[in-house]
Scaffold this motif. Structure first.
Motif, PDB file in Angstrom:
ATOM      1  N   GLU A   1      22.568 -62.622  31.783  1.00 33.02           N
ATOM      2  CA  GLU A   1      22.041 -61.529  30.969  1.00 33.02           C
ATOM      3  C   GLU A   1      22.677 -60.199  31.339  1.00 33.02           C
ATOM      4  O   GLU A   1      23.068 -59.422  30.471  1.00 33.02           O
ATOM      5  CB  GLU A   1      20.521 -61.450  31.131  1.00 33.02           C
ATOM      6  CG  GLU A   1      19.885 -60.397  30.251  1.00 33.02           C
ATOM      7  CD  GLU A   1      18.375 -60.391  30.342  1.00 33.02           C
ATOM      8  OE1 GLU A   1      17.748 -59.530  29.705  1.00 33.02           O
ATOM      9  OE2 GLU A   1      17.813 -61.250  31.052  1.00 33.02           O
TER      10      GLU A   1
ATOM     11  N   ARG B   1      26.353 -59.912  30.119  1.00 28.54           N
ATOM     12  CA  ARG B   1      26.521 -59.637  28.685  1.00 28.54           C
ATOM     13  C   ARG B   1      26.749 -58.159  28.437  1.00 28.54           C
ATOM     14  O   ARG B   1      27.660 -57.761  27.706  1.00 28.54           O
ATOM     15  CB  ARG B   1      25.262 -60.050  27.915  1.00 28.54           C
ATOM     16  CG  ARG B   1      24.992 -61.505  27.817  1.00 28.54           C
ATOM     17  CD  ARG B   1      23.636 -61.716  27.142  1.00 28.54           C
ATOM     18  NE  ARG B   1      23.172 -63.083  27.311  1.00 28.54           N
ATOM     19  CZ  ARG B   1      21.915 -63.465  27.137  1.00 28.54           C
ATOM     20  NH1 ARG B   1      21.007 -62.577  26.776  1.00 28.54           N
ATOM     21  NH2 ARG B   1      21.569 -64.712  27.308  1.00 28.54           N
ATOM     22  N   PHE B   2      25.892 -57.348  29.042  1.00 23.34           N
ATOM     23  CA  PHE B   2      25.964 -55.912  28.804  1.00 23.34           C
ATOM     24  C   PHE B   2      27.188 -55.298  29.482  1.00 23.34           C
ATOM     25  O   PHE B   2      27.789 -54.365  28.948  1.00 23.34           O
ATOM     26  CB  PHE B   2      24.673 -55.252  29.282  1.00 23.34           C
ATOM     27  CG  PHE B   2      23.451 -55.784  28.571  1.00 23.34           C
ATOM     28  CD1 PHE B   2      23.254 -55.554  27.215  1.00 23.34           C
ATOM     29  CD2 PHE B   2      22.530 -56.568  29.243  1.00 23.34           C
ATOM     30  CE1 PHE B   2      22.150 -56.062  26.553  1.00 23.34           C
ATOM     31  CE2 PHE B   2      21.420 -57.088  28.594  1.00 23.34           C
ATOM     32  CZ  PHE B   2      21.227 -56.830  27.245  1.00 23.34           C
TER      33      PHE B   2
ATOM     34  N   LYS C   1      30.151 -56.075  27.169  1.00 23.93           N
ATOM     35  CA  LYS C   1      30.058 -55.257  25.957  1.00 23.93           C
ATOM     36  C   LYS C   1      30.458 -53.814  26.245  1.00 23.93           C
ATOM     37  O   LYS C   1      31.245 -53.211  25.498  1.00 23.93           O
ATOM     38  CB  LYS C   1      28.631 -55.322  25.417  1.00 23.93           C
ATOM     39  CG  LYS C   1      28.370 -54.427  24.202  1.00 23.93           C
ATOM     40  CD  LYS C   1      29.117 -54.883  22.971  1.00 23.93           C
ATOM     41  CE  LYS C   1      28.727 -54.070  21.751  1.00 23.93           C
ATOM     42  NZ  LYS C   1      29.494 -54.453  20.558  1.00 23.93           N
TER      43      LYS C   1
ATOM     44  N   SER D   1      21.449 -65.801  21.997  1.00 27.06           N
ATOM     45  CA  SER D   1      21.085 -64.526  22.627  1.00 27.06           C
ATOM     46  C   SER D   1      22.322 -63.711  22.968  1.00 27.06           C
ATOM     47  O   SER D   1      22.344 -62.485  22.796  1.00 27.06           O
ATOM     48  CB  SER D   1      20.252 -64.775  23.891  1.00 27.06           C
ATOM     49  OG  SER D   1      19.035 -65.409  23.572  1.00 27.06           O
ATOM     50  N   GLU D   2      23.363 -64.380  23.457  1.00 27.19           N
ATOM     51  CA  GLU D   2      24.620 -63.682  23.730  1.00 27.19           C
ATOM     52  C   GLU D   2      25.178 -63.088  22.443  1.00 27.19           C
ATOM     53  O   GLU D   2      25.587 -61.929  22.400  1.00 27.19           O
ATOM     54  CB  GLU D   2      25.651 -64.648  24.339  1.00 27.19           C
ATOM     55  CG  GLU D   2      25.405 -64.989  25.784  1.00 27.19           C
ATOM     56  CD  GLU D   2      26.480 -65.904  26.353  1.00 27.19           C
ATOM     57  OE1 GLU D   2      27.574 -65.985  25.759  1.00 27.19           O
ATOM     58  OE2 GLU D   2      26.218 -66.541  27.384  1.00 27.19           O
TER      59      GLU D   2
ATOM     60  N   MET E   1      23.652 -62.303  19.640  1.00 29.23           N
ATOM     61  CA  MET E   1      22.820 -61.242  19.091  1.00 29.23           C
ATOM     62  C   MET E   1      22.967 -59.943  19.870  1.00 29.23           C
ATOM     63  O   MET E   1      23.003 -58.856  19.292  1.00 29.23           O
ATOM     64  CB  MET E   1      21.349 -61.680  19.096  1.00 29.23           C
ATOM     65  CG  MET E   1      21.031 -62.808  18.141  1.00 29.23           C
ATOM     66  SD  MET E   1      21.020 -62.283  16.420  1.00 29.23           S
ATOM     67  CE  MET E   1      19.487 -61.347  16.374  1.00 29.23           C
ATOM     68  N   SER E   2      23.055 -60.030  21.193  1.00 34.74           N
ATOM     69  CA  SER E   2      23.039 -58.828  22.024  1.00 34.74           C
ATOM     70  C   SER E   2      24.407 -58.160  22.151  1.00 34.74           C
ATOM     71  O   SER E   2      24.484 -56.966  22.448  1.00 34.74           O
ATOM     72  CB  SER E   2      22.509 -59.164  23.424  1.00 34.74           C
ATOM     73  OG  SER E   2      23.342 -60.107  24.076  1.00 34.74           O
ATOM     74  N   MET E   3      25.498 -58.897  21.912  1.00 31.23           N
ATOM     75  CA  MET E   3      26.826 -58.372  22.203  1.00 31.23           C
ATOM     76  C   MET E   3      27.646 -58.006  20.965  1.00 31.23           C
ATOM     77  O   MET E   3      28.542 -57.171  21.046  1.00 31.23           O
ATOM     78  CB  MET E   3      27.624 -59.400  23.024  1.00 31.23           C
ATOM     79  CG  MET E   3      26.998 -59.750  24.357  1.00 31.23           C
ATOM     80  SD  MET E   3      27.856 -61.086  25.216  1.00 31.23           S
ATOM     81  CE  MET E   3      29.331 -60.247  25.766  1.00 31.23           C
TER      82      MET E   3
ATOM     83  N   PRO F   1      24.409 -59.059  13.466  1.00 30.35           N
ATOM     84  CA  PRO F   1      23.274 -59.855  13.952  1.00 30.35           C
ATOM     85  C   PRO F   1      22.024 -59.656  13.111  1.00 30.35           C
ATOM     86  O   PRO F   1      21.293 -60.625  12.818  1.00 30.35           O
ATOM     87  CB  PRO F   1      23.084 -59.337  15.386  1.00 30.35           C
ATOM     88  CG  PRO F   1      24.447 -58.888  15.810  1.00 30.35           C
ATOM     89  CD  PRO F   1      25.049 -58.302  14.563  1.00 30.35           C
ATOM     90  N   GLN F   2      21.765 -58.413  12.698  1.00 30.74           N
ATOM     91  CA  GLN F   2      20.567 -58.142  11.899  1.00 30.74           C
ATOM     92  C   GLN F   2      20.640 -58.827  10.539  1.00 30.74           C
ATOM     93  O   GLN F   2      19.643 -59.393  10.059  1.00 30.74           O
ATOM     94  CB  GLN F   2      20.393 -56.629  11.715  1.00 30.74           C
ATOM     95  CG  GLN F   2      20.132 -55.859  13.000  1.00 30.74           C
ATOM     96  CD  GLN F   2      21.412 -55.490  13.745  1.00 30.74           C
ATOM     97  OE1 GLN F   2      22.517 -55.902  13.376  1.00 30.74           O
ATOM     98  NE2 GLN F   2      21.269 -54.705  14.792  1.00 30.74           N
TER      99      GLN F   2
END
Length: 357
Positions: A174, A177-178, A181, A199-200, A202-204, A222-223
């Motif tokens: 987790e 990921r950030f 990015k 999850s990767e 969506m978040s990245m 992602p949205q």
């Protein structure tokens, strides 16, 4: 930075076609994730972009340069790309500095420039103090940062990442990921990232390409993909969802197993439909309403509580905040509010989910 343009790309291994007529453009500085189940074509796409495979047909351009088609294959080392694999692939006999310096050494870069660029990149990935350590003296996350620094030190126009976090534990995955990015954003490079982890993605990602059976099912932010999936497969792969068969008539949707009619987001629709409902879009109320049910099970998960509610013949799932476990319990009769529906034409769910066999 690099723009990557793919036109009519196909790839077959013998009689098995793993990629079918892919057309996509990756813009300068964009972070795009190729997402999908195992065997869907995402890693093959990445390997074709990298130059490890030659397409059966179609073209790949990096910038204005044709790098692949059915006859042309520019080798990976001449494509000005960086690549990070699932296995860190750092040299065990070289210390951190030498690992990162390796791409510059083989280009015969001047010694002082090598030192300057390696130290600058180690600083970017927060490993400057580990320059003299061997990989065996580093954690998994630190080794992955070494691999990232090595991929970026030659200042590639394009960074390709093939499930780089799958070997890390959940907490480290987790945080990484950030880091990836933010690193990509600060360097302003184009990134193409392969994963099967929603999850990767969506978040990245700036944009997601969701693959199945060698084809892109949907491309979007992602949205967009999460809130407006184009088919049940996309809805099911990206997030939690329950499906129910129904019939659209006038401005309502009849759900026979529920024994109720719900408002249709598109009142003009008619005929058999499949309704998808995300559990976070179902709210439980203590007061009775038009839609009622009985809680059969409740699972407390800390930050959320996962309820299973019997409504007619159907089991409806509702995920609420963790504190909801104190307000509702198994056996309670509750009212339900469905805040959002996803409605797909047709009722043959197995076909729409496109399950691989």
């Amino acid at each position: 930075m690099a723009k990557v343009t793919i036109e009519n790309l196909t790839k077959s291994f013998g009689s098995h076609q793993v990629l079918r007529s892919l057309n996509v453009t990756f813009q300068d500085g964009e972070f795009v994730t190729l997402l999908g189940p195992s065997g869907c074509g995402k890693t093959t796409t990445l390997r074709l972009i990298a130059g490890f495979e030659q397409p059966t047909s179609g073209t790949i351009r990096i910038g204005n340069t044709l790098v692949s088609d059915g006859h042309t294959l520019v080798p990976p080392e001449k494509r000005d790309i960086g690549m990070v694999f699932q296995s860190y692939a750092v040299w065990p006999h070289m210390n951190v500095f030498e690992n990162v310096a390796y791409p510059l050494r083989i280009k015969r870069t001047a010694k002082q420039e090598v030192a300057d660029r390696v130290h600058r990149m180690l600083s970017v990935v927060h490993l400057e103090q580990y320059a003299e350590r061997l990989p065996s003296q580093l954690s998994g996350g630190q080794q992955q940062r070494v691999a990232l620094a090595r991929a970026l030190v030659a200042q590639p126009k394009l960074l390709l990442l093939d499930e780089p976090l799958s070997n890390l534990d959940a907490k480290l995955r987790e945080s990484m990921r950030f880091e990836i990015k933010e690193l990509a954003k600060s360097l302003g490079i184009t990134v193409i990232y392969v994963t099967h982890d929603q999850s990767e993605a969506m978040s990245m990602s700036d944009r997601i390409l969701l693959f199945n059976n060698g084809e892109v099912q949907q491309s979007g932010t992602p949205q967009e993909i999460y809130n407006h999936p184009v088919n049940p497969f996309v809805a099911d792969f990206l997030g939690k969802v329950s499906f129910f068969s129904g019939t659209a008539e006038e401005d309502r949707i009849l759900l026979p197993d529920w024994g109720v009619r719900l408002p249709d987001p598109e009142p003009s629709r008619r005929g058999a439909v499949t309704v998808g409902i995300r559990p976070e879009n179902v709210r439980l109320r203590p007061e009775a309403g038009e839609l009622q049910g009985v809680i059969e099970r409740a699972y407390y998960l800390g930050d959320t509580t996962d309820f299973r509610v019997r409504v007619g013949k159907a089991e409806v799932r509702a995920i609420m905040e963790g504190a909801a476990h104190a307000r509702f319990a198994a056996g309670d009769r509750v009212g339900l509010e469905v805040q959002s529906l996803m409605v797909f034409d047709g009722e043959n769910l197995q076909d729409q989910l496109q399950i691989r066999t």
